[in-house]
Enzyme design. Structure first.
Site, PDB file in Angstrom:
ATOM      1  N   ARG A 207       0.832  -1.210   0.000  1.00  0.00           N
ATOM      2  CA  ARG A 207       0.000   0.000   0.000  1.00  0.00           C
ATOM      3  C   ARG A 207       0.864   1.256   0.000  1.00  0.00           C
ATOM      4  NH1 ARG A 207      -3.965  -3.598   2.697  1.00  0.00           N
ATOM      5  NH2 ARG A 207      -2.874  -3.593   4.679  1.00  0.00           N
ATOM      6  N   PHE A 223     -12.432  -5.085  -5.540  1.00  0.00           N
ATOM      7  CA  PHE A 223     -12.181  -5.917  -4.358  1.00  0.00           C
ATOM      8  C   PHE A 223     -11.577  -5.047  -3.247  1.00  0.00           C
ATOM      9  CE2 PHE A 223     -11.228  -8.373  -8.233  1.00  0.00           C
ATOM     10  CZ  PHE A 223     -12.199  -9.361  -8.176  1.00  0.00           C
ATOM     11  N   ASP A 245     -16.671  -3.198  -3.826  1.00  0.00           N
ATOM     12  CA  ASP A 245     -16.573  -4.500  -3.174  1.00  0.00           C
ATOM     13  C   ASP A 245     -17.957  -5.133  -3.172  1.00  0.00           C
ATOM     14  OD1 ASP A 245     -14.361  -6.003  -1.379  1.00  0.00           O
ATOM     15  OD2 ASP A 245     -16.371  -6.463  -0.627  1.00  0.00           O
ATOM     16  N   SER A 246     -17.989  -6.459  -3.188  1.00  0.00           N
ATOM     17  CA  SER A 246     -19.281  -7.154  -3.237  1.00  0.00           C
ATOM     18  C   SER A 246     -19.966  -7.202  -1.880  1.00  0.00           C
ATOM     19  CB  SER A 246     -19.088  -8.579  -3.765  1.00  0.00           C
ATOM     20  OG  SER A 246     -18.211  -9.303  -2.915  1.00  0.00           O
ATOM     21  N   ASN A 273     -20.096  -6.238  -7.941  1.00  0.00           N
ATOM     22  CA  ASN A 273     -19.286  -7.381  -8.343  1.00  0.00           C
ATOM     23  C   ASN A 273     -18.183  -6.914  -9.288  1.00  0.00           C
ATOM     24  OD1 ASN A 273     -18.733  -9.536 -10.568  1.00  0.00           O
ATOM     25  ND2 ASN A 273     -19.550 -10.725  -8.859  1.00  0.00           N
ATOM     26  N   ALA A 274     -16.949  -7.258  -8.990  1.00  0.00           N
ATOM     27  CA  ALA A 274     -15.808  -6.735  -9.749  1.00  0.00           C
ATOM     28  C   ALA A 274     -15.884  -7.088 -11.230  1.00  0.00           C
ATOM     29  CB  ALA A 274     -14.504  -7.258  -9.152  1.00  0.00           C
ATOM     30  N   ASP A 294      -7.175  -6.350  -6.152  1.00  0.00           N
ATOM     31  CA  ASP A 294      -6.701  -7.072  -4.969  1.00  0.00           C
ATOM     32  C   ASP A 294      -7.745  -8.110  -4.558  1.00  0.00           C
ATOM     33  OD1 ASP A 294      -5.272  -7.820  -2.708  1.00  0.00           O
ATOM     34  OD2 ASP A 294      -6.087  -6.203  -1.472  1.00  0.00           O
ATOM     35  N   CYS A 334      -3.348 -13.733  -3.992  1.00  0.00           N
ATOM     36  CA  CYS A 334      -2.952 -14.343  -2.722  1.00  0.00           C
ATOM     37  C   CYS A 334      -3.209 -15.843  -2.725  1.00  0.00           C
ATOM     38  CB  CYS A 334      -3.676 -13.677  -1.554  1.00  0.00           C
ATOM     39  SG  CYS A 334      -5.474 -13.819  -1.630  1.00  0.00           S
TER      40      CYS A 334
END
Length: 391
Positions: A207, A223, A245-246, A273-274, A294, A334
């Site tokens: 960040r 996200f 973000d969802s 939703n992205a 992300d 990730c």
């Protein structure tokens, strides 16, 4: 104490420092034991390799705690390991809020401890570590005198160990929202209902790294969770940030975090939703200076890998298509099962389909409070790329 004897024709992972013994590596077990008990591990010739806890229900049958035959696994053992983990982080300048214990990389397999100022959140992700949970809580209580200690053992990986999913306060009192500081920002964290332990310390240094690329920029983040990257972009001088973000709850907390830092006029947080968001901006012809992706882990196991590859390809392809010439794609994964080489292949494929040339600015990984154990690739999971789009 039971003895676990390993097969003769296996790879020498354990001798090189990997802490896991898989079921397929075991030739035989001598002596009686119960799931969760401590056992000793020997190679086929009788050489002592380590002592750890066993669970025959798990494919990871033994997790090694020590390679010193004379070291007792008791309260003092856990106290020393936690003290060592804290000393390492102090040496690197971590204070206030950070990951205190990162499982195998801190030589405490399947134990996670996150420190949020004066509140600790723990996860005991294997049966053997679960047995020591009360000891660990008492050590944390006496070492740090915290306001509260909370367990977030509501994660599906525990089911592989035959453990129930549970969460709750183990000591003191824990508020629903905790105020922390990171990189000059103030943030509310929900350790009770948030994702995993409530916050993702692993991206702290990343960040910071986005600073030079967002100044004066129009930024899209997908996200966004509770807004840490979007807030960082605003702090570093972004002209406008739109973040999605969802999770409605995450978006609401992100808006609180924006207000807390005085960024309401710079950041817009929306529920969405992205995949749909990226598709919408592409169809509308909207372009951004910076796109930040992300996502959560798309591949939580090997069976999900094929679908994860498609997901990563789609979001990165659509992110590339809505960038202005010279713009920056800041993208991460990730998923342990998507290693760095595979992730790069996915991005290269997306760039080919988007008809763009990429310039690699930085390739990064997780923050130093998530150290990487050289012998255990599983401890290195975060891939983070800063890429410039040349059209």
């Amino acid at each position: 104490m039971a003895k676990v004897i390993l097969t003769p024709h296996r790879k020498k992972r354990i001798e090189k420092g990997h802490p896991w013994v898989f079921k397929t590596e075991i030739e035989k077990i001598e002596g009686n034991y119960s799931p969760g008990d401590l056992v000793e591990v020997y190679d086929f010739k009788g050489k002592f390799l380590g002592r750890g806890y066993i669970n025959p229900l798990s494919q990871i049958t033994v997790r090694i705690l020590t390679r010193n035959k004379d070291e007792e696994i008791d309260r003092n053992f856990f106290k020393k390991r936690i003290e060592d983990a804290f000393e390492y982080r102090q040496k690197l300048g971590f204070n206030g809020s950070f990951r205190l214990v990162y499982g195998e990389a801190d030589f405490l397999p399947a134990l996670i401890v996150d420190k949020f100022e004066d509140v600790f959140v723990i996860q005991t992700l294997a049966l053997g570590m679960e047995r020591f949970k009360d000891v660990i809580v008492d050590i944390l209580r006496k070492m740090f005198q915290p306001r509260g200690i909370y367990e977030r053992n509501d994660v599906p990986v525990r089911e592989l160990e035959g453990l129930p999913l549970t969460k709750g306060c183990l000591y003191g009192n824990v508020p629903e929202k905790i105020l922390i500081e990171e990189n000059g920002l103030k943030l509310y964290v929900d350790v009770i209902n948030g994702q995993k332990t409530g916050y993702f310390f692993d991206q702290k240094e990343n960040r910071l790294a986005i600073g030079p690329f967002v100044k004066g920029a129009e930024v899209l983040e997908c996200f966004c969770y509770t807004g840490s990257f979007a807030l960082s972009a605003a702090r570093f001088g972004a002209k406008k940030v739109i973040a999605f973000d969802s999770s409605r709850e995450a978006v609401e907390l992100a808006r609180e975090n924006a207000a807390l830092n005085g960024f309401e006029g710079i950041i817009e947080f929306h529920e969405g939703n992205a995949f749909d968001v990226l598709r919408h901006f592409y169809k509308s012809g909207k372009k951004f200076d910076v796109v930040i992706l992300d996502p959560p882990a798309f591949a939580k196991n090997k069976q999900a890998l094929e679908g994860a590859i498609r997901g990563y390809k789609e979001i990165n392809l659509r992110g590339l298509k809505i960038l202005k010439p010279g713009g920056f794609l800041i993208t991460s994964s990730c998923s342990h099962h998507v290693d760095e080489d595979l992730f790069w292949e996915i991005i290269e494929s997306a760039a080919w389909d988007a008809h763009v040339t990429l310039r690699v600015i930085e390739r990064r990984t997780q923050a130093k409070d998530h150290p990487i154990l050289a012998a255990s690739d599983e401890t290195r999971y975060l891939k983070f790329f800063i890429l410039q789009v040349i059209k």
